[in-house]
Design a protein around this motif. Structure first.
Motif, PDB file in Angstrom:
ATOM      1  N   SER A   1       0.787  -1.217   0.000  1.00 35.53           N
ATOM      2  CA  SER A   1       0.000   0.000   0.000  1.00 35.53           C
ATOM      3  C   SER A   1       0.827   1.279   0.000  1.00 35.53           C
ATOM      4  CB  SER A   1      -0.908   0.013   1.231  1.00 35.53           C
ATOM      5  OG  SER A   1      -0.136  -0.071   2.394  1.00 35.53           O
ATOM      6  N   GLY A   2       2.141   1.170  -0.061  1.00 34.61           N
ATOM      7  CA  GLY A   2       2.944   2.380  -0.073  1.00 34.61           C
ATOM      8  C   GLY A   2       2.994   3.065   1.277  1.00 34.61           C
ATOM      9  N   GLN A   3       2.902   2.292   2.341  1.00 35.46           N
ATOM     10  CA  GLN A   3       2.917   2.868   3.679  1.00 35.46           C
ATOM     11  C   GLN A   3       4.256   3.560   3.934  1.00 35.46           C
ATOM     12  OE1 GLN A   3       2.227   0.030   6.719  1.00 35.46           O
ATOM     13  NE2 GLN A   3       2.730   1.397   8.378  1.00 35.46           N
TER      14      GLN A   3
ATOM     15  N   LEU B   1      -3.965   8.223  -1.151  1.00 35.30           N
ATOM     16  CA  LEU B   1      -5.148   7.807  -1.901  1.00 35.30           C
ATOM     17  C   LEU B   1      -4.791   6.739  -2.921  1.00 35.30           C
ATOM     18  CD1 LEU B   1      -8.145   8.199  -2.566  1.00 35.30           C
ATOM     19  CD2 LEU B   1      -7.492  10.089  -4.058  1.00 35.30           C
ATOM     20  N   ARG B   2      -3.582   6.781  -3.441  1.00 30.72           N
ATOM     21  CA  ARG B   2      -3.202   5.814  -4.477  1.00 30.72           C
ATOM     22  C   ARG B   2      -3.270   4.380  -3.965  1.00 30.72           C
ATOM     23  NH1 ARG B   2       3.403   6.583  -4.824  1.00 30.72           N
ATOM     24  NH2 ARG B   2       3.923   5.117  -3.148  1.00 30.72           N
ATOM     25  N   ASP B   3      -3.132   4.187  -2.653  1.00 27.10           N
ATOM     26  CA  ASP B   3      -3.175   2.838  -2.103  1.00 27.10           C
ATOM     27  C   ASP B   3      -4.479   2.133  -2.445  1.00 27.10           C
ATOM     28  OD1 ASP B   3      -0.781   3.606  -0.940  1.00 27.10           O
ATOM     29  OD2 ASP B   3      -1.727   4.153   0.957  1.00 27.10           O
ATOM     30  N   LEU B   4      -5.572   2.882  -2.508  1.00 26.04           N
ATOM     31  CA  LEU B   4      -6.883   2.288  -2.777  1.00 26.04           C
ATOM     32  C   LEU B   4      -7.059   1.912  -4.245  1.00 26.04           C
ATOM     33  CD1 LEU B   4      -9.082   4.565  -0.501  1.00 26.04           C
ATOM     34  CD2 LEU B   4      -8.665   2.118  -0.214  1.00 26.04           C
TER      35      LEU B   4
ATOM     36  N   ASN C   1      -5.829  -1.113   7.663  1.00 25.87           N
ATOM     37  CA  ASN C   1      -5.596  -2.413   7.021  1.00 25.87           C
ATOM     38  C   ASN C   1      -6.686  -2.593   5.975  1.00 25.87           C
ATOM     39  OD1 ASN C   1      -5.534  -5.162   6.315  1.00 25.87           O
ATOM     40  ND2 ASN C   1      -4.664  -5.725   8.300  1.00 25.87           N
ATOM     41  N   PHE C   2      -6.359  -2.263   4.729  1.00 27.57           N
ATOM     42  CA  PHE C   2      -7.374  -2.275   3.683  1.00 27.57           C
ATOM     43  C   PHE C   2      -7.860  -3.686   3.357  1.00 27.57           C
ATOM     44  CE2 PHE C   2      -5.105   1.779   2.325  1.00 27.57           C
ATOM     45  CZ  PHE C   2      -6.038   2.595   2.932  1.00 27.57           C
ATOM     46  N   GLY C   3      -6.981  -4.678   3.441  1.00 30.11           N
ATOM     47  CA  GLY C   3      -7.407  -6.051   3.179  1.00 30.11           C
ATOM     48  C   GLY C   3      -8.394  -6.544   4.213  1.00 30.11           C
ATOM     49  N   GLN C   4      -8.059  -6.343   5.487  1.00 36.91           N
ATOM     50  CA  GLN C   4      -8.963  -6.729   6.575  1.00 36.91           C
ATOM     51  C   GLN C   4     -10.317  -6.047   6.418  1.00 36.91           C
ATOM     52  OE1 GLN C   4      -7.388  -6.222  10.653  1.00 36.91           O
ATOM     53  NE2 GLN C   4      -9.173  -4.938  11.039  1.00 36.91           N
ATOM     54  N   TRP C   5     -10.291  -4.767   6.122  1.00 33.56           N
ATOM     55  CA  TRP C   5     -11.529  -4.003   5.946  1.00 33.56           C
ATOM     56  C   TRP C   5     -12.378  -4.558   4.810  1.00 33.56           C
ATOM     57  CZ3 TRP C   5     -11.372  -0.160   1.672  1.00 33.56           C
ATOM     58  CH2 TRP C   5     -12.632   0.410   1.435  1.00 33.56           C
ATOM     59  N   LEU C   6     -11.794  -4.818   3.663  1.00 34.27           N
ATOM     60  CA  LEU C   6     -12.570  -5.285   2.516  1.00 34.27           C
ATOM     61  C   LEU C   6     -13.094  -6.701   2.722  1.00 34.27           C
ATOM     62  CD1 LEU C   6     -10.437  -3.784  -0.384  1.00 34.27           C
ATOM     63  CD2 LEU C   6     -12.778  -3.141   0.249  1.00 34.27           C
ATOM     64  N   ARG C   7     -12.339  -7.529   3.427  1.00 34.92           N
ATOM     65  CA  ARG C   7     -12.851  -8.869   3.730  1.00 34.92           C
ATOM     66  C   ARG C   7     -14.059  -8.787   4.663  1.00 34.92           C
ATOM     67  NH1 ARG C   7      -7.252  -9.678   3.736  1.00 34.92           N
ATOM     68  NH2 ARG C   7      -7.065  -9.723   6.018  1.00 34.92           N
ATOM     69  N   TRP C   8     -14.019  -7.832   5.603  1.00 35.80           N
ATOM     70  CA  TRP C   8     -15.183  -7.643   6.465  1.00 35.80           C
ATOM     71  C   TRP C   8     -16.363  -7.041   5.687  1.00 35.80           C
ATOM     72  CZ3 TRP C   8     -17.505  -9.545  10.328  1.00 35.80           C
ATOM     73  CH2 TRP C   8     -16.810 -10.128  11.379  1.00 35.80           C
TER      74      TRP C   8
END
Length: 549
Positions: free
Chosen positions: A16-18, A30-33, A358-365
């Motif tokens: 994600s470019g953290q 924003l590019r991470d999304l 944590n974008f992966g965790q969020w999208l899985r939820w």
């Protein structure tokens, strides 16, 4: 449909470019999304989410995008994401992109996580004062629960694990406050089974399998639980008691009477956490646990059929104030949680953690919530009727198969709090050849072969080939060991929420036809198992398969 390219989970937390901020926090752009959705869905987790380079599936046989051609009866382990859930994740990402044009990524993300807490409470009919701590997996949630229990009990507890032989493999590590993998969801390389700083302690494992011949739950589990608590407290240590509802075989322990005895004998010395990661319990029972002051571990990726992994700790309303006032924080927990994982109301505790969406965790939820909402949109009476019909059909088919021996479910333990889960939803069975159990290795090979097109390996008639070509997922083998005996493994046919919602129709005649279609598919799966055992075709399973055994 076209599948977007997916990345390996081990590196996904870094995709994600953290950037590390000077104040020790992190900044997301924003590019991470704009990272491909499939890559995001397998990011922000431990290496179990990694996709095999050839099969493009994780260790549970599940791809990152929908594969409707695969029949899924594996909800005790993991499910491939549905198209409906995938679409919800895609829309959620798009909506967050728009919000991030007007606000900082972390602020917009935090608000969305809080909305998800409200949505989950609504689906489960929980009080607004029940708090939700999100995590990348149920295993991570066990570490969160241990951290919270240390705060509540005021001292390092001894963790007593009921059903240690039928819970996640990582529990043997998390119960002692140790790392359960070689990498955390935040991307930090660690030593598996090494101590998590500030969390390490002792644990006691209480298996559920009885010592008598056959496979059944031990009759003395209540006595064993009480004895373990008594011995631990006598040594001056408080207890974190992890109880089971439900195990890999669908078992629940200890009994309600045992829990009453614990409350009477050791008030304020025992904190109970319920391993309900299978999510195979009625909402009334769930509320009852929370009303008694128990924390509850759950997941959106087992019964509900969301993509692996999505964990949560449900925290009863009476505990929140004490938790937010925590002073000494185990430093190792910072590697297992970010600020957005904790409820907004826990302002003091949250302030100690990094901003680390944590974008992966969020999208899985997001995907799991789509499945949960769809399931509870169906009436309770219909859910119960469908589960009962499927249970009766599956029980009968397993009993009629000469190559399968059913493992008995719990008998006579259901009550009104179970609601539709008075019905069995996990159906374990042993594979037989000439009336004797096959080896653990062959059981694992059959499990892998079911998910592959075995047309060439099985051969035979056109009808046999038609059976062999169908790919299907069932619950992973569960290894069962008893002292003095050779270990055995059982496979599991599982009924999950998605089967119920796929059956539903306002036309009851059509709904009945839908039930029959699912039973026909299960019969097809059992015939494929018979052919695999009869033809010795399991040796043809690709050796680079990503499946775990």
């Amino acid at each position: 449909m076209r599948r977007e390219p997916s990345g390996m989970s081990a590196g996904a937390s870094r995709l994600s470019g953290q950037e590390r901020a000077p104040d020790g926090g992190s900044r997301y752009r924003l590019r991470d999304l704009f990272t491909p959705l499939d890559t995001l869905l397998v990011s922000g987790g431990d290496p179990r989410l990694a996709l095999d380079a050839s099969d493009r599936v994780n260790g549970y046989g599940c791809a990152a995008s929908p594969e409707p051609e695969i029949w899924n009866f594996a909800s005790s382990t993991a499910s491939t994401i549905s198209q409906m859930a995938y679409d919800r994740a895609a829309l959620a990402r798009e909506e967050l992109m728009h919000k991030c044009l007007l606000d900082e990524v972390e602020i917009a993300f935090d608000a969305r996580c809080e909305d998800m807490r409200d949505e989950l409470r609504g689906h489960l009919q929980l009080s607004p004062r029940v708090d939700v701590v999100f995590s990348p997996s149920g295993t991570d949630s066990q570490l969160h629960a241990l951290f919270l229990a240390r705060v509540l009990l005021g001292a390092p507890p001894v963790t007593i694990v009921v059903g240690a032989d039928q819970t996640g493999s990582g529990t043997t590590h998390t119960a002692r406050g140790h790392h359960f993998s070689s990498m955390t969801a935040s991307g930090l390389a660690v030593r598996k089974d090494g101590a998590v700083a500030g969390l390490a302690g002792a644990s006691v494992a209480l298996p559920l399998l009885g010592t008598a011949p056959g496979i059944a739950m031990r009759a003395d589990i209540d006595v064993a639980v009480l004895h373990a608590i008594e011995a631990t407290i006598a040594q001056g240590a408080p207890v974190l008691l992890q109880i089971m509802d439900a195990s890999k075989l669908g078992w629940r322990a200890p009994s309600a009477a045992c829990l009453d005895e614990i409350a009477r004998r050791w008030p304020r010395k025992v904190q109970i956490v319920v391993d309900a990661c299978q999510a195979r319990l009625g909402r009334r029972r769930l509320r009852s646990y929370l009303d008694r002051g128990y924390m509850v571990l759950m997941s959106g990726s087992k019964f509900f059929g969301g993509p692996a992994f999505s964990g949560a700790v449900l925290v009863p309303k009476g505990l929140s104030r004490s938790l937010d006032r925590a002073e000494g924080i185990a430093p190792g927990i910072f590697d297992y949680a970010g600020r957005c994982d904790w409820p907004v109301a826990w302002t003091a505790l949250r302030s100690r953690f990094e901003r680390r969406p944590n974008f992966g965790q969020w999208l899985r939820w997001e995907a799991a919530l789509a499945e949960i909402g769809r399931y509870y949109a169906v009436s309770g009476a219909f859910r119960a009727e469908v589960l009962a019909e499927l249970a009766a059909g599956i029980d009968s088919m397993i009993a009629l198969s000469p190559s399968l021996r059913a493992v008995p479910s719990m008998i006579g333990t259901a009550d009104a709090d179970d609601e539709e889960f008075a019905q069995t939803t996990i159906f374990p069975f042993i594979l037989l050849r000439d009336g004797r159990p096959v080896s653990i290795a062959e059981t694992g090979a059959v499990h892998r072969a079911l998910a592959h097109d075995m047309n060439e390996a099985i051969g035979g008639s056109a009808a046999d080939r038609q059976v062999a070509v169908q790919r299907c997922l069932v619950g992973q083998p569960v290894r069962l060991e008893r002292q003095g005996e050779a270990p055995q493994a059982v496979l599991r046919l599982c009924v999950g929420a998605r089967l119920v919602t796929e059956v539903w129709s306002p036309d009851m005649a059509q709904a009945q036809r839908n039930v029959q279609e699912i039973l026909d598919r299960i019969a097809h799966v059992l015939v494929k198992i018979e052919l695999l055992l009869d033809r010795g075709a399991v040796a043809a399973v690709p050796v680079n398969s990503a499946f775990e055994v």
